[in-house]
Design a protein around this motif. Structure first.
Motif, PDB file in Angstrom:
ATOM      1  N   GLU A 274     -12.533  -1.721  -7.707  1.00 26.66           N
ATOM      2  CA  GLU A 274     -12.956  -0.636  -8.596  1.00 26.66           C
ATOM      3  C   GLU A 274     -12.092  -0.506  -9.850  1.00 26.66           C
TER       4      GLU A 274
ATOM      5  N   ASP B  73      -3.137   4.465 -10.876  1.00 23.24           N
ATOM      6  CA  ASP B  73      -1.857   3.857 -11.282  1.00 23.24           C
ATOM      7  C   ASP B  73      -2.079   2.515 -11.996  1.00 23.24           C
TER       8      ASP B  73
ATOM      9  N   GLU C  99       0.857  -1.189   0.000  1.00 25.93           N
ATOM     10  CA  GLU C  99       0.000   0.000   0.000  1.00 25.93           C
ATOM     11  C   GLU C  99       0.890   1.234   0.000  1.00 25.93           C
TER      12      GLU C  99
ATOM     13  N   LEU D 179     -19.046  -1.442  -2.685  1.00 25.68           N
ATOM     14  CA  LEU D 179     -18.223  -2.255  -1.782  1.00 25.68           C
ATOM     15  C   LEU D 179     -18.502  -3.735  -1.997  1.00 25.68           C
TER      16      LEU D 179
ATOM     17  N   GLY E 123     -19.914   5.827   3.324  1.00 29.20           N
ATOM     18  CA  GLY E 123     -21.179   5.989   4.049  1.00 29.20           C
ATOM     19  C   GLY E 123     -21.128   7.124   5.056  1.00 29.20           C
TER      20      GLY E 123
ATOM     21  N   SER F 137      -6.139   6.763  -4.528  1.00 28.77           N
ATOM     22  CA  SER F 137      -6.647   6.157  -5.769  1.00 28.77           C
ATOM     23  C   SER F 137      -6.349   7.106  -6.929  1.00 28.77           C
TER      24      SER F 137
ATOM     25  N   VAL G   6       4.043   1.089  -5.326  1.00 29.11           N
ATOM     26  CA  VAL G   6       4.536   0.234  -6.422  1.00 29.11           C
ATOM     27  C   VAL G   6       4.779   1.139  -7.622  1.00 29.11           C
TER      28      VAL G   6
HETATM   29  C1  LIG Z   1     -16.800   9.549  -0.117  1.00 24.12           C
HETATM   30  C2  LIG Z   1     -17.060   8.128  -0.551  1.00 24.12           C
HETATM   31  C3  LIG Z   1     -18.060   7.392   0.077  1.00 24.12           C
HETATM   32  C4  LIG Z   1     -18.319   6.085  -0.343  1.00 24.12           C
HETATM   33  N1  LIG Z   1     -19.268   5.375   0.319  1.00 24.12           N
HETATM   34  C5  LIG Z   1     -19.541   4.107  -0.069  1.00 24.12           C
HETATM   35  C6  LIG Z   1     -20.482   3.312   0.656  1.00 24.12           C
HETATM   36  O1  LIG Z   1     -20.983   3.711   1.716  1.00 24.12           O
HETATM   37  N2  LIG Z   1     -20.761   2.070   0.168  1.00 24.12           N
HETATM   38  C7  LIG Z   1     -20.168   1.569  -0.963  1.00 24.12           C
HETATM   39  O2  LIG Z   1     -20.493   0.459  -1.366  1.00 24.12           O
HETATM   40  N3  LIG Z   1     -19.215   2.279  -1.619  1.00 24.12           N
HETATM   41  C8  LIG Z   1     -18.886   3.508  -1.193  1.00 24.12           C
HETATM   42  N4  LIG Z   1     -17.906   4.222  -1.851  1.00 24.12           N
HETATM   43  C9  LIG Z   1     -17.159   3.552  -2.948  1.00 24.12           C
HETATM   44  C10 LIG Z   1     -16.078   2.629  -2.359  1.00 24.12           C
HETATM   45  O3  LIG Z   1     -15.396   3.311  -1.343  1.00 24.12           O
HETATM   46  C11 LIG Z   1     -15.081   2.212  -3.444  1.00 24.12           C
HETATM   47  O4  LIG Z   1     -15.789   1.596  -4.482  1.00 24.12           O
HETATM   48  C12 LIG Z   1     -14.042   1.243  -2.862  1.00 24.12           C
HETATM   49  O5  LIG Z   1     -13.260   1.887  -1.889  1.00 24.12           O
HETATM   50  C13 LIG Z   1     -13.106   0.708  -3.949  1.00 24.12           C
HETATM   51  O6  LIG Z   1     -12.228  -0.171  -3.307  1.00 24.12           O
HETATM   52  P1  LIG Z   1     -10.864  -0.638  -3.976  1.00 24.12           P
HETATM   53  O7  LIG Z   1     -10.170  -1.476  -2.951  1.00 24.12           O
HETATM   54  O8  LIG Z   1     -11.127  -1.207  -5.306  1.00 24.12           O
HETATM   55  O9  LIG Z   1     -10.044   0.701  -4.219  1.00 24.12           O
HETATM   56  P2  LIG Z   1      -9.607   1.868  -3.206  1.00 24.12           P
HETATM   57  O10 LIG Z   1     -10.491   1.917  -2.031  1.00 24.12           O
HETATM   58  O11 LIG Z   1      -9.510   3.058  -4.078  1.00 24.12           O
HETATM   59  O12 LIG Z   1      -8.167   1.398  -2.739  1.00 24.12           O
HETATM   60  C14 LIG Z   1      -7.071   1.355  -3.621  1.00 24.12           C
HETATM   61  C15 LIG Z   1      -5.819   1.390  -2.796  1.00 24.12           C
HETATM   62  O13 LIG Z   1      -4.686   1.200  -3.675  1.00 24.12           O
HETATM   63  C16 LIG Z   1      -3.636   2.055  -3.240  1.00 24.12           C
HETATM   64  N5  LIG Z   1      -2.742   2.311  -4.363  1.00 24.12           N
HETATM   65  C17 LIG Z   1      -3.000   3.012  -5.482  1.00 24.12           C
HETATM   66  N6  LIG Z   1      -1.905   3.076  -6.256  1.00 24.12           N
HETATM   67  C18 LIG Z   1      -0.925   2.395  -5.606  1.00 24.12           C
HETATM   68  C19 LIG Z   1       0.454   2.144  -5.879  1.00 24.12           C
HETATM   69  N7  LIG Z   1       1.057   2.621  -6.961  1.00 24.12           N
HETATM   70  N8  LIG Z   1       1.154   1.398  -4.989  1.00 24.12           N
HETATM   71  C20 LIG Z   1       0.579   0.926  -3.852  1.00 24.12           C
HETATM   72  N9  LIG Z   1      -0.710   1.168  -3.526  1.00 24.12           N
HETATM   73  C21 LIG Z   1      -1.459   1.897  -4.396  1.00 24.12           C
HETATM   74  C22 LIG Z   1      -4.365   3.311  -2.790  1.00 24.12           C
HETATM   75  O14 LIG Z   1      -3.567   4.093  -1.940  1.00 24.12           O
HETATM   76  C23 LIG Z   1      -5.604   2.733  -2.099  1.00 24.12           C
HETATM   77  O15 LIG Z   1      -5.394   2.538  -0.732  1.00 24.12           O
HETATM   78  C24 LIG Z   1     -17.589   5.506  -1.417  1.00 24.12           C
HETATM   79  C25 LIG Z   1     -16.578   6.242  -2.025  1.00 24.12           C
HETATM   80  C26 LIG Z   1     -16.311   7.535  -1.602  1.00 24.12           C
HETATM   81  C27 LIG Z   1     -15.203   8.313  -2.263  1.00 24.12           C
END
Ligand SMILES: Cc1cc2nc3c(=O)[nH]c(=O)nc-3n(C[C@H](O)[C@H](O)[C@H](O)COP(=O)(O)OP(=O)(O)OC[C@H]3O[C@@H](n4cnc5c(N)ncnc54)[C@H](O)[C@@H]3O)c2cc1C
Length: 428
Positions: free
Chosen positions: A387, A181, A37, A400, A50, A178, A139
């Motif tokens: 995502e 990358d 991370e 989520l 949420g 996010s 990364v």
């Molecule tokens: C304000 C807000 C409220 C939300 N509320 C809800 C909700 O209540 N319910 C719901 O279902 N969805 C909700 N969502 C959507 C949900 O949060 C996202 O769909 C979800 O977080 C996506 O998860 P993910 O693990 O795919 O990516 P992310 O949560 O975006 O995590 C990706 C991770 O990868 C890391 N990363 C990126 N590039 C690199 C790199 N080069 N090297 C190492 N690490 C890296 C980032 O730092 C990050 O920690 C909300 C989103 C937002 C912005």
């Protein structure tokens, strides 16, 4: 391989909800797992979900209805949902010690109403399952050999693995890490990327008066959406005024539709401030009020009808002088007021950008990912979850759940590819 280079069965890139669950699942299968991370801490975006309460899934519908809510790409997640869908997600979290509750519309939240509870429990299970957690470790890229990834490249070293799971999320709320990358790596590895675009966003409007109402939240209003003056859609519920437009649940939910309509012509939004009363009933009420208080100033009557922050705007929009006595208001003026109350009109200019988007639409093209295992059809030791893939849903816990379902599959099959003896396809 260098002598001092670390080697794992599975390397997961991105410590958001998808990456964390994929790492837990792969480790539970017996794989030796590293989770990388770039932030100092995990799950920055998860903490925001949420409104800090984390709507972690959606249980109102069958899996078939769930995928219908995701639009044309929804079918892709069907097999993952059937293995690890909303019911399994709730059971899994309960088993890990998270008590949950179901709110209006099938939205599931932790009983504690705190997203930090969800993150805390996930982090504890990373530790319990001996995932090698490397935070503050961006990364930078990949090294490939003969069509397979060999290493991830970090600031000062490389890390090797048999399988890699890419969970770097989309491009929305970039301050959470996010920054998209993963899209450029996937592209350089031969994957097609459906153009990422902000989705579930506030709307920017032409009218500057919205700024006067900034922070005003309206409950139980209807939002009617018009394309070139023809009604196309409507929503009912809660919305919010921002410095340059509209936000809040019904606006964010309608934003995908508004974005599509904006490509076709002029989009106007009409807020029905009194949806419980039809035109006739509201007009009768105005007539009754005017007759009951004939000497009252118009400006002193408006607080009976409207929130304070909308009063000056309404006075300007209807063109009635604030000191006008109610019995001096003409029929034409009353009709104008009636129409503004049933349709406070705004012109949509654009969707807000990635900075304010709840999710990113677009991403790694679905036809190049096996929907059962989440394995890349191009690079055999690469998996995707969350995502980053070209799939997104409305508000309500769908996004989520996409993360949990795809991460469960990716974690399972990335570990399976390591031929671990403990591999089993059970739940949970
Ligand atoms: C304000 C807000 C409220 C939300 N509320 C809800 C909700 O209540 N319910 C719901 O279902 N969805 C909700 N969502 C959507 C949900 O949060 C996202 O769909 C979800 O977080 C996506 O998860 P993910 O693990 O795919 O990516 P992310 O949560 O975006 O995590 C990706 C991770 O990868 C890391 N990363 C990126 N590039 C690199 C790199 N080069 N090297 C190492 N690490 C890296 C980032 O730092 C990050 O920690 C909300 C989103 C937002 C912005």
């Amino acid at each position: 391989m260098q002598n001092n280079q670390e080697q794992f069965d599975v390397v997961v890139i991105g410590g958001g909800p998808a990456g964390i669950l994929a790492a837990i699942r792969a480790a539970k299968q017996g794989a030796n797992v590293a989770l990388l991370e770039k932030n100092k801490t995990l799950g920055k975006k998860l903490l925001l979900t949420g409104k800090g309460r984390c709507n972690l899934t959606q249980v109102r519908y069958s899996n078939r209805d769930f995928i219908a809510k995701l639009g044309k790409n929804g079918r892709f997640v069907f097999s993952c949902l059937n293995v690890f869908g909303p019911a399994e997600t709730m059971a899994f979290f309960e088993k890990m010690g998270l008590k949950t509750k179901i709110e209006r519309g099938g939205r599931v939240f932790p009983i504690a109403d705190r997203s930090s509870k969800v993150l805390g429990i996930l982090a504890a299970h990373l530790l319990k399952n001996k995932v090698n957690l490397k935070c503050n470790e961006p990364v930078l890229g990949f090294e490939t050999k003969k069509g397979k990834i060999e290493n991830v490249i970090l600031k000062n070293k490389k890390i090797g693995a048999k399988n890699f799971i890419l969970c770097t999320g989309g491009k929305s709320y970039p301050e959470t890490g996010s920054t998209g990358d993963g899209f450029s790596w996937a592209k350089s590895l031969g994957h097609k990327i459906t153009r990422p675009a902000p989705a579930l966003t506030p709307i920017i409007t032409e009218e500057a008066w919205v700024g006067d109402a900034q922070g005003l939240s309206l409950k139980n209003v209807a939002l009617n959406i018009f394309l070139n003056n023809k009604k196309k859609d409507s929503r009912f519920g809660e919305m919010l005024f921002t410095d340059n437009g509209l936000s809040g649940p019904i606006v964010i939910d309608a934003s995908k539709r508004i974005g599509e309509l904006l490509k076709q012509g002029e989009v106007s939004l009409e807020i029905d401030l009194k949806p419980a009363l039809d035109f006739q009933k509201l007009d009768n009420r105005l007539k009754r009020d005017f007759a009951a208080n004939p000497r009252r100033d118009f400006k002193n009557y408006l607080p009976d009808l409207l929130p304070k922050k909308l009063i000056n705007t309404m006075i300007q929009l209807v063109g009635i002088s604030p000191e006008t006595k109610l019995n001096a208001i003409t029929r034409q003026q009353r009709r104008k007021l009636l129409h503004r109350l049933k349709g406070l009109k705004l012109t949509a200019k654009s969707l807000a950008g990635f900075e304010k988007a709840v999710v990113t639409s677009g991403g790694v093209a679905l036809k190049e990912i096996d929907p059962k295992t989440m394995r890349s059809r191009i690079i055999e030791n690469l998996f995707f979850a969350g995502e980053i893939i070209d799939l997104d849903g409305p508000t309500g816990g769908y996004n989520l759940q996409i993360c949990w379902s795809t991460a469960w599959a990716a974690g399972t099959w990335a570990a399976a590819g390591c031929d671990r003896k403990r591999f089993f396809l059970d739940f949970p």
